[in-house]
Design an enzyme around this catalytic site. Structure first.
Site, PDB file in Angstrom:
ATOM      1  CG  ASP A  71      -1.898   1.145   1.213  1.00  0.00           C
ATOM      2  OD1 ASP A  71      -2.983   0.956   0.628  1.00  0.00           O
ATOM      3  OD2 ASP A  71      -1.580   2.235   1.735  1.00  0.00           O
ATOM      4  CE1 TYR A 105       0.768   7.900   2.415  1.00  0.00           C
ATOM      5  CE2 TYR A 105       1.155   5.637   1.772  1.00  0.00           C
ATOM      6  CZ  TYR A 105       0.348   6.588   2.360  1.00  0.00           C
ATOM      7  OH  TYR A 105      -0.857   6.213   2.898  1.00  0.00           O
ATOM      8  CE  LYS A 136      -3.620   4.708   0.297  1.00  0.00           C
ATOM      9  NZ  LYS A 136      -2.217   4.587   0.751  1.00  0.00           N
ATOM     10  CG  HIS A 194      -4.341   9.767  -0.005  1.00  0.00           C
ATOM     11  ND1 HIS A 194      -2.997   9.656  -0.243  1.00  0.00           N
ATOM     12  CD2 HIS A 194      -4.522   9.340   1.266  1.00  0.00           C
ATOM     13  CE1 HIS A 194      -2.403   9.174   0.844  1.00  0.00           C
ATOM     14  NE2 HIS A 194      -3.304   8.988   1.776  1.00  0.00           N
TER      15      HIS A 194
HETATM   16  P1  NDP Z   1       0.695   1.400  11.848  1.00  0.00           P
HETATM   17  O1  NDP Z   1      -0.504   1.300  12.727  1.00  0.00           O
HETATM   18  O2  NDP Z   1       0.940   0.353  10.837  1.00  0.00           O
HETATM   19  O3  NDP Z   1       1.978   1.537  12.804  1.00  0.00           O
HETATM   20  C1  NDP Z   1       3.281   1.732  12.320  1.00  0.00           C
HETATM   21  C2  NDP Z   1       4.188   2.031  13.513  1.00  0.00           C
HETATM   22  O4  NDP Z   1       4.162   0.949  14.447  1.00  0.00           O
HETATM   23  C3  NDP Z   1       5.635   2.248  13.144  1.00  0.00           C
HETATM   24  O5  NDP Z   1       6.144   3.218  14.046  1.00  0.00           O
HETATM   25  C4  NDP Z   1       6.287   0.902  13.419  1.00  0.00           C
HETATM   26  O6  NDP Z   1       7.627   1.071  13.809  1.00  0.00           O
HETATM   27  C5  NDP Z   1       5.454   0.380  14.579  1.00  0.00           C
HETATM   28  N1  NDP Z   1       5.266  -1.080  14.544  1.00  0.00           N
HETATM   29  C6  NDP Z   1       4.934  -1.845  13.474  1.00  0.00           C
HETATM   30  N2  NDP Z   1       4.822  -3.132  13.817  1.00  0.00           N
HETATM   31  C7  NDP Z   1       5.066  -3.196  15.143  1.00  0.00           C
HETATM   32  C8  NDP Z   1       5.121  -4.261  16.073  1.00  0.00           C
HETATM   33  N3  NDP Z   1       4.887  -5.512  15.699  1.00  0.00           N
HETATM   34  N4  NDP Z   1       5.408  -3.959  17.375  1.00  0.00           N
HETATM   35  C9  NDP Z   1       5.637  -2.695  17.764  1.00  0.00           C
HETATM   36  N5  NDP Z   1       5.623  -1.642  16.924  1.00  0.00           N
HETATM   37  C10 NDP Z   1       5.337  -1.890  15.619  1.00  0.00           C
HETATM   38  O7  NDP Z   1       0.629   2.857  11.203  1.00  0.00           O
HETATM   39  P2  NDP Z   1       0.670   3.496   9.751  1.00  0.00           P
HETATM   40  O8  NDP Z   1       0.184   4.880   9.942  1.00  0.00           O
HETATM   41  O9  NDP Z   1       1.945   3.303   9.077  1.00  0.00           O
HETATM   42  O10 NDP Z   1      -0.466   2.709   8.946  1.00  0.00           O
HETATM   43  C11 NDP Z   1      -0.218   1.568   8.135  1.00  0.00           C
HETATM   44  C12 NDP Z   1      -0.421   1.887   6.676  1.00  0.00           C
HETATM   45  O11 NDP Z   1      -1.724   2.424   6.452  1.00  0.00           O
HETATM   46  C13 NDP Z   1       0.499   3.004   6.131  1.00  0.00           C
HETATM   47  O12 NDP Z   1       1.831   2.563   5.940  1.00  0.00           O
HETATM   48  C14 NDP Z   1      -0.239   3.378   4.867  1.00  0.00           C
HETATM   49  O13 NDP Z   1       0.002   2.415   3.857  1.00  0.00           O
HETATM   50  C15 NDP Z   1      -1.693   3.335   5.345  1.00  0.00           C
HETATM   51  N6  NDP Z   1      -2.171   4.663   5.766  1.00  0.00           N
HETATM   52  C16 NDP Z   1      -3.132   5.262   4.988  1.00  0.00           C
HETATM   53  C17 NDP Z   1      -3.630   6.502   5.303  1.00  0.00           C
HETATM   54  C18 NDP Z   1      -4.684   7.108   4.446  1.00  0.00           C
HETATM   55  O14 NDP Z   1      -5.011   8.288   4.635  1.00  0.00           O
HETATM   56  N7  NDP Z   1      -5.239   6.389   3.502  1.00  0.00           N
HETATM   57  C19 NDP Z   1      -3.164   7.253   6.474  1.00  0.00           C
HETATM   58  C20 NDP Z   1      -2.175   6.526   7.271  1.00  0.00           C
HETATM   59  C21 NDP Z   1      -1.726   5.268   6.912  1.00  0.00           C
HETATM   60  P3  NDP Z   1       8.929   0.714  12.910  1.00  0.00           P
HETATM   61  O15 NDP Z   1       8.632   1.020  11.481  1.00  0.00           O
HETATM   62  O16 NDP Z   1       9.986   1.613  13.492  1.00  0.00           O
HETATM   63  O17 NDP Z   1       9.234  -0.738  13.145  1.00  0.00           O
END
Ligand code: NDP
Length: 279
Positions: free
Chosen positions: A46, A51, A76, A109
């Site tokens: 995704d 991004y 998006k 988006h």
């Molecule tokens: P997430 O809820 O996926 O959380 C990501 C964060 O959690 C990062 O800081 C990561 O750290 C940490 N993390 C991931 N896995 C673990 C784990 N197993 N244990 C502890 N910490 C963990 O947030 P996102 O906002 O990134 O959402 C996911 C996806 O959703 C995005 O990447 C994007 O593709 C989509 N999205 C879409 C939006 C929209 O408007 N359509 C808006 C926001 C997100 P680290 O990387 O340091 O390991």
């Protein structure tokens, strides 16, 4: 390798229920992060023009040795391109960045309800793109019921997905039910609230009891509710952990207990108020 279940979208396209999100991954690191995800077993990515890392996703696909048809890619339309011609051009830019002939899923988006160019016009541009076959499915992101209702009333194609913020502190029961009622799959963004739910006592106690991590319990909760998720991580051990969701099941009581944590708390903007256009 883990078998990831698929969900069939309203036009017959199959999407892996678990994917890998690349929001906030540095463009220079996106190729490697995505390659790690492929190695671990993810086949659904995704991304978004916003991004700035579509090119890295495309590089990873080409470097992976996987056939393009084995990977499901979502991108998006960025907020500055809601006018018809701008949307068509921006879509070409997405394909150029990915160096691909098509995307599997292309989304608006944000609805941007306060700007002059109406998301209904933008949706009609996505319908044109869909008709060319260069997006195998089209959908929306951050659309509320009223925004969807206008698409139903004024356009022809029902969105295949609505990608919205969903996690235990924002369970979105009404909007998810509305999506389902209209044949729209729900994609849950920020599924672990960017880590914000992982210390919750209700979640940590279930995790301890079932012998899994709080992230796995939260992601499994989404899977059992039927939503599509794509957690983001640049940490290989977490990328592996987040895929290991299919060897255990939560009880109905545990699913209900996590759902009861809802406090309608967003980590991101309110789609009814958000009209941001990047410069
Ligand atoms: P997430 O809820 O996926 O959380 C990501 C964060 O959690 C990062 O800081 C990561 O750290 C940490 N993390 C991931 N896995 C673990 C784990 N197993 N244990 C502890 N910490 C963990 O947030 P996102 O906002 O990134 O959402 C996911 C996806 O959703 C995005 O990447 C994007 O593709 C989509 N999205 C879409 C939006 C929209 O408007 N359509 C808006 C926001 C997100 P680290 O990387 O340091 O390991």
């Amino acid at each position: 390798m883990t078998t990831i279940p698929t969900i069939t979208l309203n036009n017959g396209v199959e999407i892996p229920q678990l994917g890998f999100g690349v929001f906030q991954i540095d463009p220079d690191e996106t190729k490697d992060a995505t390659l790690t995800a492929f190695e671990v077993g993810y086949r659904h990515i995704d991304t978004a023009e916003m991004y700035g890392n579509e090119a890295g996703v495309g590089e990873a696909i080409r470097a992976s040795g996987l056939d393009r048809s084995e990977v499901f890619v979502t991108s998006k339309l960025n907020n500055g391109f809601h006018q018809r011609d701008a949307a068509l051009k921006a879509f070409d830019g997405t394909l150029d960045a990915l160096k691909s002939d098509y995307v599997d899923l292309f989304l608006i988006h944000w609805p941007l309800p306060g700007i002059d160019v109406d998301y209904v016009e933008t949706w009609k541009a996505l319908e044109e793109i869909y008709a060319t076959g260069r997006a195998k499915a089209i959908g929306v992101s951050n659309f509320q019921q009223a925004h969807l209702q206008r698409l139903f009333d004024e356009t022809n194609v029902v969105p295949a997905v609505n990608q919205i913020e969903v996690h235990p502190y924002l369970t979105q029961d009404a909007l998810r039910a509305f999506n389902t009622q209209h044949g729209i799959a729900t994609e849950a963004w920020s599924p672990i609230a960017q880590g914000g739910v992982l210390d919750d006592e209700a979640i940590t106690s279930i995790a301890e009891r079932v012998g899994k991590t709080p992230a796995q319990v939260t992601l499994r909760w989404h899977i059992q509710r039927g939503d599509i998720v794509f957690p983001k991580s640049v940490t290989r051990s977490r990328v592996e952990e987040n895929l290991d969701l299919f060897s255990f099941e939560l009880s109905d009581d545990d699913v209900a207990a996590i759902g009861a944590l809802n406090k309608d708390e967003r980590t991101g903007p309110d789609p009814d108020e958000f009209n941001y256009i990047p410069s």
